[in-house]
Design a protein around this motif. Structure first.
Motif, PDB file in Angstrom:
ATOM      1  N   ASN A 219     -83.394  20.353  17.165  1.00 56.49           N
ATOM      2  CA  ASN A 219     -82.461  21.024  18.078  1.00 56.49           C
ATOM      3  C   ASN A 219     -82.503  20.408  19.477  1.00 56.49           C
ATOM      4  O   ASN A 219     -81.462  20.134  20.093  1.00 56.49           O
ATOM      5  CB  ASN A 219     -82.787  22.516  18.174  1.00 56.49           C
ATOM      6  N   VAL A 220     -83.723  20.207  19.982  1.00 55.19           N
ATOM      7  CA  VAL A 220     -83.881  19.641  21.322  1.00 55.19           C
ATOM      8  C   VAL A 220     -83.318  18.223  21.363  1.00 55.19           C
ATOM      9  O   VAL A 220     -82.588  17.852  22.290  1.00 55.19           O
ATOM     10  CB  VAL A 220     -85.364  19.661  21.752  1.00 55.19           C
ATOM     11  N   GLY A 221     -83.653  17.427  20.351  1.00 58.93           N
ATOM     12  CA  GLY A 221     -83.160  16.051  20.302  1.00 58.93           C
ATOM     13  C   GLY A 221     -81.648  15.975  20.243  1.00 58.93           C
ATOM     14  O   GLY A 221     -81.025  15.144  20.920  1.00 58.93           O
ATOM     15  N   LEU A 222     -81.036  16.854  19.456  1.00 61.10           N
ATOM     16  CA  LEU A 222     -79.570  16.855  19.340  1.00 61.10           C
ATOM     17  C   LEU A 222     -78.908  17.227  20.662  1.00 61.10           C
ATOM     18  O   LEU A 222     -77.868  16.669  21.026  1.00 61.10           O
ATOM     19  CB  LEU A 222     -79.131  17.816  18.237  1.00 61.10           C
ATOM     20  N   MET A 223     -79.525  18.168  21.397  1.00 62.60           N
ATOM     21  CA  MET A 223     -78.964  18.543  22.696  1.00 62.60           C
ATOM     22  C   MET A 223     -79.055  17.389  23.688  1.00 62.60           C
ATOM     23  O   MET A 223     -78.124  17.139  24.462  1.00 62.60           O
ATOM     24  CB  MET A 223     -79.675  19.792  23.226  1.00 62.60           C
ATOM     25  N   VAL A 224     -80.165  16.647  23.658  1.00 62.59           N
ATOM     26  CA  VAL A 224     -80.307  15.480  24.529  1.00 62.59           C
ATOM     27  C   VAL A 224     -79.246  14.434  24.183  1.00 62.59           C
ATOM     28  O   VAL A 224     -78.575  13.883  25.076  1.00 62.59           O
ATOM     29  CB  VAL A 224     -81.726  14.875  24.403  1.00 62.59           C
TER      30      VAL A 224
END
Length: 324
Positions: A292-297
């Motif tokens: 999730n965090v990676g996709l937002m970045v």
């Protein structure tokens, strides 16, 4: 060619994130060398278009020579290790990923509460060492959980705790009172929370405003025998005071996931106390949260590549002021 430099050990490794980076043809350079003070960022910052930040601080010195840099993006939520004024001065957007790992951190907080309540790590250690030390614990139902910081993580934890039959109190100067009323959460000041909570869980940002928030004075205000959980920042807790409170019995147990220095100096007396539990800053370390965090970045980088500021840009006002 777009070059991403990261100081996060986990960015670009989980779920669909590696495939998206490869598909876009972006180059990822990981700077996590423990023998270098900045992980190796200074060696690669000149070629970086984007800097994705883990726990390594971003300072004015970090940005020296960053002639291609377009933005600084936190692989996570807390930006206390990013010098935002320094980024403003260079016209660099700063973004983070709010709520992307909230479930993961809240679940670990709950797991640590169970560990403290039922002496799970101690029981494990007893069995594998050939012992059979059965310690009588306590149930979480009907206990009072005090949440310091009712943001995304605090809210998730509150709902989970209410599901277990706990009573929840919280302190937060910007508390969402509609949420608190909906979930029967009582919002109080810090001394009132400490005085009635069986468990106190910390979910605040780091920085000067929260440094040593839990100290000898605030520990003395806690209900005798209460347990403390810290998944915030290491500097929020005075370890010397915590060790003394454990030794006196004022504090019934502590679970720490964040430390001032990581890894910490385990010669400190808190690390040898039988009622202390530790995890290696792993609150957000789930496959789901990491993706999730990676996709937002990646979403924010794509937006920046198109010439727009992401909605999650934290310093948009300052950047616009600098343009005027």
């Amino acid at each position: 060619m777009t070059v991403i430099v990261t100081t996060s050990p986990g960015f670009g490794k989980h779920g669909s994130v590696p495939g998206i980076i490869a598909e876009k043809g972006w180059t990822l350079i990981r700077c996590t060398d423990p023998d270098l003070h900045d992980g190796g960022v200074s060696r690669h910052i000149r070629e970086a278009d984007y800097l994705v930040v883990g726990l390594t601080p971003v300072t004015t010195d970090t940005l020296v020579g960053a002639s291609r840099l377009k933005a600084v993006l936190k692989h996570g939520v807390g930006t206390d290790n990013i010098d935002i004024p320094a980024c403003n001065a260079r016209g660099l957007p700063v973004c983070n990923t709010p709520a992307a790992n909230a479930d993961a951190v809240a679940e670990l907080a709950l797991g640590l509460m169970f560990s403290l309540a039922r002496f799970i790590p101690q029981g494990h250690g007893s069995v594998i060492s050939g012992g059979w030390n059965r310690r009588v614990g306590s149930q979480l139902g009907n206990k009072v959980l005090g949440i310091v910081g009712l943001g995304n993580i605090g809210k998730r934890l509150a709902v989970m705790a209410r599901g277990l039959g706990m009573r929840v109190v919280a302190t937060d100067p910007f508390a969402d009172m509609d949420f608190a009323r909906e979930h029967a959460i009582t919002v109080v000041d810090l001394p009132a929370l400490l005085g009635q909570s069986d468990y106190v869980s910390l979910h605040v940002f780091g920085g000067p405003d929260t440094a040593a928030l839990i100290n000898a004075v605030t520990l003395a205000q806690m209900k005798p025998g209460a347990r403390l959980i810290n998944l915030a920042r290491g500097e929020v807790v005075d370890l010397d005071a915590v060790a003394a409170a454990l030794e006196s019995g004022q504090l019934g147990g502590v679970a720490l996931d964040a430390f001032v220095s990581e890894p910490p100096d385990v010669s400190h007396p808190v690390f040898s106390h039988p009622n202390a539990v530790f995890t290696p800053h792993s609150g957000a370390d789930t496959q789901e949260a990491a993706e999730n965090v990676g996709l937002m970045v990646l979403q924010d980088i794509a937006t920046l590549e198109q010439g727009h500021l992401p909605d999650r840009c934290l310093n948009a006002t300052a950047l616009h002021a600098g343009d005027s």
